[in-house]
Scaffold this active site. Sequence first.
Site, PDB file in Angstrom:
ATOM      1  N   ASN A  68      -2.904  -7.244  -8.275  1.00 18.65           N
ATOM      2  CA  ASN A  68      -2.001  -7.394  -7.121  1.00 18.65           C
ATOM      3  C   ASN A  68      -2.284  -8.702  -6.395  1.00 18.65           C
ATOM      4  O   ASN A  68      -1.389  -9.505  -6.138  1.00 18.65           O
ATOM      5  CB  ASN A  68      -2.175  -6.234  -6.133  1.00 18.65           C
ATOM      6  CG  ASN A  68      -2.014  -4.888  -6.785  1.00 18.65           C
ATOM      7  OD1 ASN A  68      -1.397  -4.791  -7.837  1.00 18.65           O
ATOM      8  ND2 ASN A  68      -2.580  -3.854  -6.186  1.00 18.65           N
ATOM      9  N   ASP A  69      -3.555  -8.887  -6.049  1.00 21.42           N
ATOM     10  CA  ASP A  69      -3.892 -10.126  -5.343  1.00 21.42           C
ATOM     11  C   ASP A  69      -3.910 -11.314  -6.286  1.00 21.42           C
ATOM     12  O   ASP A  69      -3.512 -12.412  -5.909  1.00 21.42           O
ATOM     13  CB  ASP A  69      -5.240  -9.979  -4.625  1.00 21.42           C
ATOM     14  CG  ASP A  69      -5.045  -9.326  -3.263  1.00 21.42           C
ATOM     15  OD1 ASP A  69      -4.126  -9.755  -2.546  1.00 21.42           O
ATOM     16  OD2 ASP A  69      -5.795  -8.389  -2.936  1.00 21.42           O
TER      17      ASP A  69
ATOM     18  N   ARG B 254     -10.660   2.784  -2.851  1.00 25.24           N
ATOM     19  CA  ARG B 254     -10.425   1.818  -1.767  1.00 25.24           C
ATOM     20  C   ARG B 254     -11.071   2.377  -0.506  1.00 25.24           C
ATOM     21  O   ARG B 254     -10.446   3.134   0.240  1.00 25.24           O
ATOM     22  CB  ARG B 254      -8.924   1.624  -1.559  1.00 25.24           C
ATOM     23  CG  ARG B 254      -8.223   0.858  -2.669  1.00 25.24           C
ATOM     24  CD  ARG B 254      -6.750   0.652  -2.314  1.00 25.24           C
ATOM     25  NE  ARG B 254      -6.111  -0.343  -3.155  1.00 25.24           N
ATOM     26  CZ  ARG B 254      -5.424  -0.069  -4.258  1.00 25.24           C
ATOM     27  NH1 ARG B 254      -5.293   1.180  -4.666  1.00 25.24           N
ATOM     28  NH2 ARG B 254      -4.872  -1.048  -4.954  1.00 25.24           N
TER      29      ARG B 254
ATOM     30  N   ARG C  18     -15.279   0.498  -3.917  1.00 25.47           N
ATOM     31  CA  ARG C  18     -15.162  -0.890  -3.473  1.00 25.47           C
ATOM     32  C   ARG C  18     -15.600  -1.005  -2.015  1.00 25.47           C
ATOM     33  O   ARG C  18     -15.232  -0.164  -1.193  1.00 25.47           O
ATOM     34  CB  ARG C  18     -13.701  -1.349  -3.605  1.00 25.47           C
ATOM     35  CG  ARG C  18     -13.490  -2.758  -3.102  1.00 25.47           C
ATOM     36  CD  ARG C  18     -12.108  -3.237  -3.417  1.00 25.47           C
ATOM     37  NE  ARG C  18     -11.095  -2.640  -2.545  1.00 25.47           N
ATOM     38  CZ  ARG C  18      -9.804  -2.896  -2.664  1.00 25.47           C
ATOM     39  NH1 ARG C  18      -9.367  -3.712  -3.614  1.00 25.47           N
ATOM     40  NH2 ARG C  18      -8.936  -2.335  -1.857  1.00 25.47           N
TER      41      ARG C  18
ATOM     42  N   ARG D  47       2.459 -10.868  -1.433  1.00 21.94           N
ATOM     43  CA  ARG D  47       2.761  -9.572  -2.057  1.00 21.94           C
ATOM     44  C   ARG D  47       3.525  -8.641  -1.135  1.00 21.94           C
ATOM     45  O   ARG D  47       4.047  -7.614  -1.565  1.00 21.94           O
ATOM     46  CB  ARG D  47       1.476  -8.900  -2.550  1.00 21.94           C
ATOM     47  CG  ARG D  47       0.516  -8.547  -1.451  1.00 21.94           C
ATOM     48  CD  ARG D  47      -0.834  -8.127  -1.985  1.00 21.94           C
ATOM     49  NE  ARG D  47      -0.951  -6.701  -2.165  1.00 21.94           N
ATOM     50  CZ  ARG D  47      -2.090  -6.072  -2.478  1.00 21.94           C
ATOM     51  NH1 ARG D  47      -3.192  -6.777  -2.695  1.00 21.94           N
ATOM     52  NH2 ARG D  47      -2.133  -4.776  -2.620  1.00 21.94           N
TER      53      ARG D  47
ATOM     54  N   CYS E 167      -7.661  -2.886 -12.171  1.00 16.33           N
ATOM     55  CA  CYS E 167      -7.359  -1.816 -11.204  1.00 16.33           C
ATOM     56  C   CYS E 167      -6.148  -2.150 -10.347  1.00 16.33           C
ATOM     57  O   CYS E 167      -5.826  -1.407  -9.417  1.00 16.33           O
ATOM     58  CB  CYS E 167      -8.571  -1.511 -10.342  1.00 16.33           C
ATOM     59  SG  CYS E 167      -9.119  -2.929  -9.390  1.00 16.33           S
TER      60      CYS E 167
ATOM     61  N   HIS F 297       0.807  -1.218   0.000  1.00  9.49           N
ATOM     62  CA  HIS F 297       0.000   0.000   0.000  1.00  9.49           C
ATOM     63  C   HIS F 297       0.836   1.262   0.000  1.00  9.49           C
ATOM     64  O   HIS F 297       0.408   2.290  -0.510  1.00  9.49           O
ATOM     65  CB  HIS F 297      -1.029  -0.055   1.124  1.00  9.49           C
ATOM     66  CG  HIS F 297      -2.101  -1.035   0.773  1.00  9.49           C
ATOM     67  ND1 HIS F 297      -2.111  -2.318   1.257  1.00  9.49           N
ATOM     68  CD2 HIS F 297      -3.110  -0.958  -0.124  1.00  9.49           C
ATOM     69  CE1 HIS F 297      -3.119  -2.964   0.703  1.00  9.49           C
ATOM     70  NE2 HIS F 297      -3.742  -2.173  -0.135  1.00  9.49           N
TER      71      HIS F 297
ATOM     72  N   GLU G 171      -9.686 -11.342  -8.249  1.00  8.10           N
ATOM     73  CA  GLU G 171      -8.412 -11.408  -7.520  1.00  8.10           C
ATOM     74  C   GLU G 171      -8.079 -12.846  -7.147  1.00  8.10           C
ATOM     75  O   GLU G 171      -6.950 -13.163  -6.801  1.00  8.10           O
ATOM     76  CB  GLU G 171      -8.521 -10.607  -6.210  1.00  8.10           C
ATOM     77  CG  GLU G 171      -8.780  -9.142  -6.426  1.00  8.10           C
ATOM     78  CD  GLU G 171      -9.153  -8.441  -5.133  1.00  8.10           C
ATOM     79  OE1 GLU G 171      -8.327  -7.686  -4.615  1.00  8.10           O
ATOM     80  OE2 GLU G 171     -10.283  -8.654  -4.648  1.00  8.10           O
TER      81      GLU G 171
HETATM   82  C1  PEP Z   1      -5.565  -5.752  -6.262  1.00  3.88           C
HETATM   83  O1  PEP Z   1      -5.507  -6.719  -5.505  1.00  3.88           O
HETATM   84  O2  PEP Z   1      -5.009  -5.700  -7.376  1.00  3.88           O
HETATM   85  C2  PEP Z   1      -6.283  -4.531  -5.840  1.00  3.88           C
HETATM   86  C3  PEP Z   1      -6.466  -3.539  -6.667  1.00  3.88           C
HETATM   87  O3  PEP Z   1      -6.680  -4.473  -4.547  1.00  3.88           O
HETATM   88  P1  PEP Z   1      -5.707  -4.100  -3.317  1.00  3.88           P
HETATM   89  O4  PEP Z   1      -4.395  -3.733  -3.895  1.00  3.88           O
HETATM   90  O5  PEP Z   1      -6.331  -2.970  -2.565  1.00  3.88           O
HETATM   91  O6  PEP Z   1      -5.690  -5.369  -2.544  1.00  3.88           O
HETATM   92 MG    MG Z   2      -6.784  -6.798  -3.737  1.00  6.77          MG
END
Ligand code: PEP
Ligand code: MG
Length: 850
Positions: free
Chosen positions: A720-721, A567, A603, A731, A767, A460, A697
């Site tokens: 990302n997830d 978010r 979200r 991650r 995203c 983050h 995800e």
């Molecule tokens: C993701 O997982 O790509 C995502 C956009 O959500 P976050 O990064 O907030 O987990």
């Molecule tokens: Mg995510």
Amino acid sequence: MSSPSLMLKAPFDGIVVLLADVPDPAFAEGILGEGIALDPLGDTLHAPCDGEVVQCARAKHAVTLRTDMGIEVLLHLGLDTVNLDGQGIELLVEVGSRVESGAPLCRFDADRLARGATALITPLIVTDGAGWQVRPLTALASGSRVRCGEPLLRLEAAEAAPSATTDATGSAQERALTLALGGGLHARPAARLRAIAQRHEVTLTVVAEENEADSASLSALMNLGLAHGSSLTLMARGAHAELALDEAEALLTTPEAEEHGQEAPSESLPTAGEGQLPGLVASPGLALGPLVPYRAALPEVPVDGEGDAVERLRLRQALVRVGESLQASMHRAERDGQAAEAEIFAAHQAWLEDPDLQAAAGVRLAAGRSAGHAWREALDAEADRLLATGNALLMGRVADLRDLQCRVMAELADPQGKPGLDLPAGAIVIAEDLTPSELVTIASRQPAGLCLAAGGTTSHVAILARARGIPCLVAMGERVLRMASSDRAVLDAEQGLLEPTPDAERLAAVEANIRDNARRAAEEREAAQAPATTVDGRDVEVGANVGSAAEARLAAEQGADGIGLMRSEFLFLERRSAPDEEDQRCEYQAAVEALGGKPVIIRTLDIGADKQLPYLMLPQVPNPALGVRGVRLWQRHPDLLDSQLRALLRVEPLETLRIMVPMVSDASELHWVRGRMQSLAKEQGLTILPRLGAMIEVPSAALCAASLAEEADFLSIGTNDLTQYVLAMDREDPHLAARADVLHPGVLHLIQATVTGAAGKCPVGVCGAAAGDPLAALVLVALGVDELSVEPARIPAIKAAIRRLDARTLADELPALLRLADAMAVREHLAAWQQASQDTTTTNLERMPS
Ligand code: PEP
Ligand code: MG
């Protein structure tokens, strides 16, 4: 009759550094012997006395002289210069040469050494001075300047003292081994070997080929010239020979700290040249500025005092109060059986009573500082000293010191004052890791860049850095925390390199690049409000990822075609309790209004794993990333999520609002949320419902995209997830950050499956961070996604990249890309493709009639 003496003279013009201040514990703690150090101003090392050269290091960085009286003096040119393997040093003597005081011993290229060594500070150590007392000259203070040949140290014959006895009885024990020290058997390990022999009262001999050396003589040990990989035998004699051999073997067969994995957490960091430090690009860009370590905000105290006596009294009282509170905490911890905690409080108490620290504060009080500031400066200096040692153990104590610094300053701070952050604007900030709120505070000081020892590219903090357009490298390893300060460093967050001491030519090139980048960015910003259409005519929406309404306003200014991901959990973080329904509604409403009719995807709360709320108190589970998180939380905290949904349903107009559900595994979960939304909407008497979408995800969601798309109004891939779960790589783990790459063919297959599954049913966006990665974004468009949502600062550049892309041509490459073995191969293939398309464009332009 005066006793015999010897004067050691300065080996070059230089600045005096007391041995205790040398940033290397082997010297600072006197392991090698007593002495003094100089920071050189010249380029030739001269003999400090008459004598015979009895040792010249293999890497030419150390020379030992033995005087006629048997005293051995080691001159160690710079710190960690052994790693240079002789580069930049020309030896002018050899073992056996007789030299007179002042004779040149070696010449060195100071620039070359400064780039490759930890420091140029040159210790002059009496390594064998049995029967002699070393007396520094009182006139020489730390920081004073001396000329080559000026007296530095005086050695006086000591009263005969009984020497420590060595039990050399019993048969010798042997141990054969291979030297694992990267720098060979140089001064530091040699001194440690000697210390082991002394501690266990044994004679310890190192035998290598024909030669052998007693560990009592450092010069003899170093003269063996043993390099990494050399075979040797250790021989010990004495009652504790076995123990001594165990320790000596461990010392010689364990690579030194610099060679441990602790330095470079990721196996696939970019290749760094000399003097550069690699990291992973978390936010791209190029920056130039001073390197400044980040420290958590300290309580605000006045700089100037109200008189020495008053401030001394204040400091004493503050120390007493903190001492009492530490005592109380220690007793409490003992009573509760928390031995480790009690020990920490006891250690803090010891620091608090440390006479040296108090004396250091006293010097500052005498100079007119306030009690709080004197304490702050004294502990800053101590922390810098510990950090400069490079010794993990000592460096680990800096956190304790900071804690204590803060506690005492808090006693002396103005209760109304806010904690201050000591950070100049335009700095390249170095930190271990940062919390999102720390990053926000740092960002308010407009840093030029960020370098983090830990972290991952989808953490983050990385997201926030990208949102603000701050160049940032992560996963750099502990070494970045020990970087010497530099007035002008280069942070190349395109190539993934930090260059602490760039030369003038490089600085000029970087300045020119920064100017070019700024010009190009200005052009891209000019065009940012226009739609992004590829060369082959496909419109791609470029939305923004935001954490608040304020960021949504910023995104609108940067040219966002909508908000692709708000978010909402950022509203819930850093508070004691959840925001109420009305607070939430206001924030969501403001975000919708900021976009003036463009779509806004909010979200629902995505808590769990790396994002925790103190007031939710989720149970500790062995595998939180696979536990109750995202949409699964609805079952456990229905009130929390219902209240969020109610707040969302009160936003106007609902036509522009879209609600997105995180961590969905299959259509049934989304179906359940839709049911919940319908019943809450009914309670509120609504007839229009916002569109409802799911994040992709979880691998199952990607594989079941077709059924999910029947239920969803839109899908948005959270790369990302998705990457984390497809590759089974955390991650947040810096050791895996370089390999957890969205361009892994496994991840690309699932993105393709999502687009194919949803085709003709609902639009698909992305995203995750991949949408803002210049290379990955192109692949995503070629794979057929309809929308990319990126951090606001990235919008103009991503739109510009889409406008340069011929998506059909890249789509032709996809079958080949998906057949490749790993992410690295995909990146290489893409780079080659990009180069080839650039060449074609250039040729076509050249062919065009002017
Ligand atoms: C993701 O997982 O790509 C995502 C956009 O959500 P976050 O990064 O907030 O987990
Ligand atoms: Mg995510």
